[in-house]
Enzyme design. Sequence first.
Site, PDB file in Angstrom:
ATOM      1  N   ALA A  14       0.789  -1.233   0.000  1.00 22.38           N
ATOM      2  CA  ALA A  14       0.000   0.000   0.000  1.00 22.38           C
ATOM      3  C   ALA A  14       0.821   1.282   0.000  1.00 22.38           C
ATOM      4  O   ALA A  14       0.260   2.368   0.124  1.00 22.38           O
ATOM      5  CB  ALA A  14      -0.940   0.003   1.210  1.00 22.38           C
ATOM      6  N   ASP A  63       7.313  -7.813   5.826  1.00 23.15           N
ATOM      7  CA  ASP A  63       7.573  -8.680   4.684  1.00 23.15           C
ATOM      8  C   ASP A  63       6.436  -9.693   4.661  1.00 23.15           C
ATOM      9  O   ASP A  63       6.327 -10.530   5.568  1.00 23.15           O
ATOM     10  CB  ASP A  63       8.925  -9.370   4.861  1.00 23.15           C
ATOM     11  CG  ASP A  63       9.245 -10.396   3.778  1.00 23.15           C
ATOM     12  OD1 ASP A  63       8.368 -10.666   2.923  1.00 23.15           O
ATOM     13  OD2 ASP A  63      10.362 -10.943   3.792  1.00 23.15           O
ATOM     14  N   VAL A  64       5.572  -9.621   3.649  1.00 21.53           N
ATOM     15  CA  VAL A  64       4.390 -10.489   3.634  1.00 21.53           C
ATOM     16  C   VAL A  64       4.730 -11.968   3.497  1.00 21.53           C
ATOM     17  O   VAL A  64       3.883 -12.827   3.752  1.00 21.53           O
ATOM     18  CB  VAL A  64       3.397 -10.102   2.508  1.00 21.53           C
ATOM     19  CG1 VAL A  64       2.801  -8.726   2.761  1.00 21.53           C
ATOM     20  CG2 VAL A  64       4.057 -10.188   1.136  1.00 21.53           C
ATOM     21  N   TYR A 154       6.234 -14.385 -12.634  1.00 23.27           N
ATOM     22  CA  TYR A 154       5.109 -13.487 -12.348  1.00 23.27           C
ATOM     23  C   TYR A 154       3.797 -14.069 -12.877  1.00 23.27           C
ATOM     24  O   TYR A 154       2.781 -14.053 -12.190  1.00 23.27           O
ATOM     25  CB  TYR A 154       5.403 -12.135 -12.997  1.00 23.27           C
ATOM     26  CG  TYR A 154       4.439 -11.016 -12.666  1.00 23.27           C
ATOM     27  CD1 TYR A 154       4.518 -10.336 -11.453  1.00 23.27           C
ATOM     28  CD2 TYR A 154       3.474 -10.615 -13.582  1.00 23.27           C
ATOM     29  CE1 TYR A 154       3.654  -9.291 -11.156  1.00 23.27           C
ATOM     30  CE2 TYR A 154       2.609  -9.568 -13.304  1.00 23.27           C
ATOM     31  CZ  TYR A 154       2.709  -8.908 -12.090  1.00 23.27           C
ATOM     32  OH  TYR A 154       1.847  -7.869 -11.812  1.00 23.27           O
ATOM     33  N   THR A 156       3.068 -17.202 -13.415  1.00 20.39           N
ATOM     34  CA  THR A 156       2.717 -18.352 -12.590  1.00 20.39           C
ATOM     35  C   THR A 156       2.100 -17.904 -11.272  1.00 20.39           C
ATOM     36  O   THR A 156       1.087 -18.453 -10.816  1.00 20.39           O
ATOM     37  CB  THR A 156       3.956 -19.220 -12.328  1.00 20.39           C
ATOM     38  OG1 THR A 156       4.463 -19.704 -13.581  1.00 20.39           O
ATOM     39  CG2 THR A 156       3.622 -20.399 -11.433  1.00 20.39           C
ATOM     40  N   LYS A 158       0.584 -15.044 -10.611  1.00 18.72           N
ATOM     41  CA  LYS A 158      -0.719 -14.404 -10.807  1.00 18.72           C
ATOM     42  C   LYS A 158      -1.794 -15.416 -11.187  1.00 18.72           C
ATOM     43  O   LYS A 158      -2.969 -15.252 -10.835  1.00 18.72           O
ATOM     44  CB  LYS A 158      -0.605 -13.314 -11.875  1.00 18.72           C
ATOM     45  CG  LYS A 158       0.220 -12.103 -11.423  1.00 18.72           C
ATOM     46  CD  LYS A 158      -0.291 -11.503 -10.130  1.00 18.72           C
ATOM     47  CE  LYS A 158       0.299 -10.137  -9.847  1.00 18.72           C
ATOM     48  NZ  LYS A 158      -0.172  -9.590  -8.552  1.00 18.72           N
TER      49      LYS A 158
END
Length: 253
Positions: A14, A63-64, A154, A156, A158
């Site tokens: 965000a 860090d997600v 990317y 893969t 998504k």
Amino acid sequence: MSPSPSRVAIVTGAARGIGAAVARRLAAEGFAVALLDLDEAGCRSGADAITADGGRALGVGLDVSDAAQVDASVSRVAEELGPPTVLVNNAGITRDNLLFKMSEQDWDSVINVHLRGSFLMSRAAQKYMTEQGWGRIVNLSSTSALGNRGQANYSTAKAGLQGLTKTLAIELGKFGVTANAIAPGFIATDMTRATAERLGVSFEDMQKAAAQEIPVRRVGQPEDIAGVTAFLVSDDASFVSGQVIYVAGGPKD
């Protein structure tokens, strides 16, 4: 079902771009918003701007892909803003390269942020949603899920998010929680600007060329995605779940 008294939203990635626009829009819709990002200063700045406009917001650095950080951050949001009932999994990175030049690190880092991160965030947030009997999860996919040269990692990730979305919709529906995915096309952000720089072309030229291939003859803006997100987290979308909406100025799937 009417919205839970706790109108608290979490938006990952965000600090800028799509995530920042989504956070602003949800704040305008009356949600208290937690802005989460690896760029802690950026999300704190965004939270301050929302607060200055009369809203309630919190900026948290994390860090997600780190489970401990995710759990601690979601708990902090619940304590400081209230139990989160909306989660927008937007955090993402690119490490583009053709397959024969793509390193294991290029692959792992992209998969970890997009897929592992969305899994960890969803797992942590669903507890609060199911307890309240109302929730919304929105995952940011991409038209790249359909395949895109130089983006094996990317694309893969998504595409994987679309499978995660449909499974979350099946598992969580009985608790009043919906899950949907938005798959943007070309959106003018820092990420697409960086792609232009990597390719050695001006961002303006890239946008002009992209617009010529888009039926509505313009590139997308972060606010375009924020608007669709606002619909998906609303009561009007309570019967919409497990869907992938391509927001690309024309048909993609």
